[in-house]
Design an enzyme around this catalytic site. Sequence first.
Site, PDB file in Angstrom:
ATOM      1  N   PRO A 191       1.208 103.927  72.474  1.00 22.80           N
ATOM      2  CA  PRO A 191       0.584 102.820  73.461  1.00 22.80           C
ATOM      3  C   PRO A 191       0.034 101.801  72.522  1.00 22.80           C
ATOM      4  O   PRO A 191      -0.929 101.800  71.543  1.00 22.80           O
ATOM      5  CB  PRO A 191      -0.636 103.483  74.182  1.00 22.80           C
ATOM      6  CG  PRO A 191      -0.938 104.770  73.618  1.00 22.80           C
ATOM      7  CD  PRO A 191       0.478 105.075  72.767  1.00 22.80           C
ATOM      8  N   ASN A 192       0.266 100.439  73.028  1.00 22.26           N
ATOM      9  CA  ASN A 192      -0.165  99.159  72.672  1.00 22.26           C
ATOM     10  C   ASN A 192       0.274  98.828  71.281  1.00 22.26           C
ATOM     11  O   ASN A 192      -0.089  97.494  70.864  1.00 22.26           O
ATOM     12  CB  ASN A 192      -1.779  99.206  72.659  1.00 22.26           C
ATOM     13  CG  ASN A 192      -2.208  99.402  73.938  1.00 22.26           C
ATOM     14  OD1 ASN A 192      -2.124  98.730  74.892  1.00 22.26           O
ATOM     15  ND2 ASN A 192      -3.139 100.494  74.167  1.00 22.26           N
ATOM     16  N   ARG A 250      -3.017  91.927  69.563  1.00 21.63           N
ATOM     17  CA  ARG A 250      -4.134  93.048  69.714  1.00 21.63           C
ATOM     18  C   ARG A 250      -4.993  93.242  68.349  1.00 21.63           C
ATOM     19  O   ARG A 250      -4.367  93.260  67.124  1.00 21.63           O
ATOM     20  CB  ARG A 250      -3.768  94.414  70.248  1.00 21.63           C
ATOM     21  CG  ARG A 250      -3.194  95.197  69.010  1.00 21.63           C
ATOM     22  CD  ARG A 250      -2.725  96.585  69.442  1.00 21.63           C
ATOM     23  NE  ARG A 250      -3.774  97.374  69.746  1.00 21.63           N
ATOM     24  CZ  ARG A 250      -3.835  98.916  69.537  1.00 21.63           C
ATOM     25  NH1 ARG A 250      -2.765  99.451  69.075  1.00 21.63           N
ATOM     26  NH2 ARG A 250      -4.741  99.627  69.509  1.00 21.63           N
ATOM     27  N   TYR A 304      -5.283  95.119  63.009  1.00 24.06           N
ATOM     28  CA  TYR A 304      -3.910  95.647  62.983  1.00 24.06           C
ATOM     29  C   TYR A 304      -2.913  94.441  62.581  1.00 24.06           C
ATOM     30  O   TYR A 304      -1.663  94.746  62.248  1.00 24.06           O
ATOM     31  CB  TYR A 304      -3.354  95.926  64.413  1.00 24.06           C
ATOM     32  CG  TYR A 304      -4.029  97.279  64.891  1.00 24.06           C
ATOM     33  CD1 TYR A 304      -4.057  98.147  64.430  1.00 24.06           C
ATOM     34  CD2 TYR A 304      -5.150  97.100  66.189  1.00 24.06           C
ATOM     35  CE1 TYR A 304      -4.910  99.417  64.684  1.00 24.06           C
ATOM     36  CE2 TYR A 304      -5.966  97.981  66.522  1.00 24.06           C
ATOM     37  CZ  TYR A 304      -5.636  99.021  65.841  1.00 24.06           C
ATOM     38  OH  TYR A 304      -6.485 100.248  66.427  1.00 24.06           O
ATOM     39  N   ASN A 347       3.496 107.041  65.005  1.00 24.91           N
ATOM     40  CA  ASN A 347       1.976 106.582  65.176  1.00 24.91           C
ATOM     41  C   ASN A 347       1.743 106.605  66.776  1.00 24.91           C
ATOM     42  O   ASN A 347       2.219 105.792  67.570  1.00 24.91           O
ATOM     43  CB  ASN A 347       2.069 105.064  64.923  1.00 24.91           C
ATOM     44  CG  ASN A 347       0.408 104.509  64.832  1.00 24.91           C
ATOM     45  OD1 ASN A 347      -0.293 105.292  65.443  1.00 24.91           O
ATOM     46  ND2 ASN A 347       0.245 103.452  64.558  1.00 24.91           N
ATOM     47  N   ALA A 368      -3.440 105.650  70.577  1.00 26.87           N
ATOM     48  CA  ALA A 368      -4.654 106.252  70.866  1.00 26.87           C
ATOM     49  C   ALA A 368      -4.376 108.082  71.334  1.00 26.87           C
ATOM     50  O   ALA A 368      -5.239 108.931  71.314  1.00 26.87           O
ATOM     51  CB  ALA A 368      -5.190 105.517  72.025  1.00 26.87           C
ATOM     52  N   GLU A 388       2.656 111.276  60.378  1.00 23.90           N
ATOM     53  CA  GLU A 388       1.895 110.630  61.183  1.00 23.90           C
ATOM     54  C   GLU A 388       1.450 109.613  60.433  1.00 23.90           C
ATOM     55  O   GLU A 388       0.992 109.188  59.052  1.00 23.90           O
ATOM     56  CB  GLU A 388       0.663 111.405  61.129  1.00 23.90           C
ATOM     57  CG  GLU A 388      -0.669 110.676  62.046  1.00 23.90           C
ATOM     58  CD  GLU A 388      -1.936 111.823  61.867  1.00 23.90           C
ATOM     59  OE1 GLU A 388      -1.870 112.673  61.311  1.00 23.90           O
ATOM     60  OE2 GLU A 388      -2.932 111.335  62.793  1.00 23.90           O
ATOM     61  N   HIS A 407      -0.856 105.745  60.547  1.00 23.12           N
ATOM     62  CA  HIS A 407      -1.851 104.468  61.452  1.00 23.12           C
ATOM     63  C   HIS A 407      -2.007 103.513  60.523  1.00 23.12           C
ATOM     64  O   HIS A 407      -1.933 103.552  59.382  1.00 23.12           O
ATOM     65  CB  HIS A 407      -3.219 105.423  61.502  1.00 23.12           C
ATOM     66  CG  HIS A 407      -3.149 106.430  62.540  1.00 23.12           C
ATOM     67  ND1 HIS A 407      -3.086 106.759  63.568  1.00 23.12           N
ATOM     68  CD2 HIS A 407      -3.300 107.805  61.803  1.00 23.12           C
ATOM     69  CE1 HIS A 407      -2.976 107.958  64.059  1.00 23.12           C
ATOM     70  NE2 HIS A 407      -3.135 108.604  63.054  1.00 23.12           N
ATOM     71  N   ARG A 440     -13.325 104.621  60.759  1.00 23.78           N
ATOM     72  CA  ARG A 440     -13.567 103.819  62.139  1.00 23.78           C
ATOM     73  C   ARG A 440     -14.519 104.832  62.851  1.00 23.78           C
ATOM     74  O   ARG A 440     -15.313 105.742  62.356  1.00 23.78           O
ATOM     75  CB  ARG A 440     -12.150 103.548  62.613  1.00 23.78           C
ATOM     76  CG  ARG A 440     -11.451 102.390  62.059  1.00 23.78           C
ATOM     77  CD  ARG A 440     -10.228 102.027  62.579  1.00 23.78           C
ATOM     78  NE  ARG A 440     -10.617 101.496  64.114  1.00 23.78           N
ATOM     79  CZ  ARG A 440      -9.581 101.003  64.947  1.00 23.78           C
ATOM     80  NH1 ARG A 440      -8.162 101.421  64.615  1.00 23.78           N
ATOM     81  NH2 ARG A 440      -9.979 100.549  65.981  1.00 23.78           N
TER      82      ARG A 440
END
Length: 148
Positions: free
Chosen positions: A9-10, A17, A22, A73, A76, A97, A99, A106
């Site tokens: 998502p996103n 965003r 990002y 990725n 969320a 994976e 990111h 974070r």
Amino acid sequence: MKILVLNGPNINMLGIREPGLYGAESYETLCGMIRSHCAARGIEVELFQSNHEGALVDRIQEAYGNTDGIVFNPAAYTHTSIALLDVLKAVRIPTVEVHISDVSKREDFRQVSFVRQACIATVAGHGLQGYLEAVDLLAAHCGRQDNG
Ligand code: DQA
């Protein structure tokens, strides 16, 4: 070798965003980078993005038996989804994976990754370049398996 690059998502909102986190490049730019990186290495690639957990589960199920590796990725859903962990365990396709941001630096809630235990590696905090590193990790992993 055939790989699937999956985004949650996103990620389609890249460039819009939180650019401080990002970056300024769009999702289309990311797709172009991945396509040319793979083409230069003779890797067949499919890209898929969804804002829906079930659609990501479905796409991973579809990859069973026809895909050598997944760059993933989960965005969320990384921090919430047992369904995505379970499907990766079910299909047993080598998965890296990714990111874009350094999730380890974070919020506390981003320190949990359910999918990580089903992944061969994690690349985080290397921006869009991290996807290309993940492709190379998969290629190396699959090459080692081919050589027995
Ligand atoms: C992300 C990190 C996640 O915590 C976040 O929810 C995202 C993007 C990253 O690429 O840095 O959507 O996966």
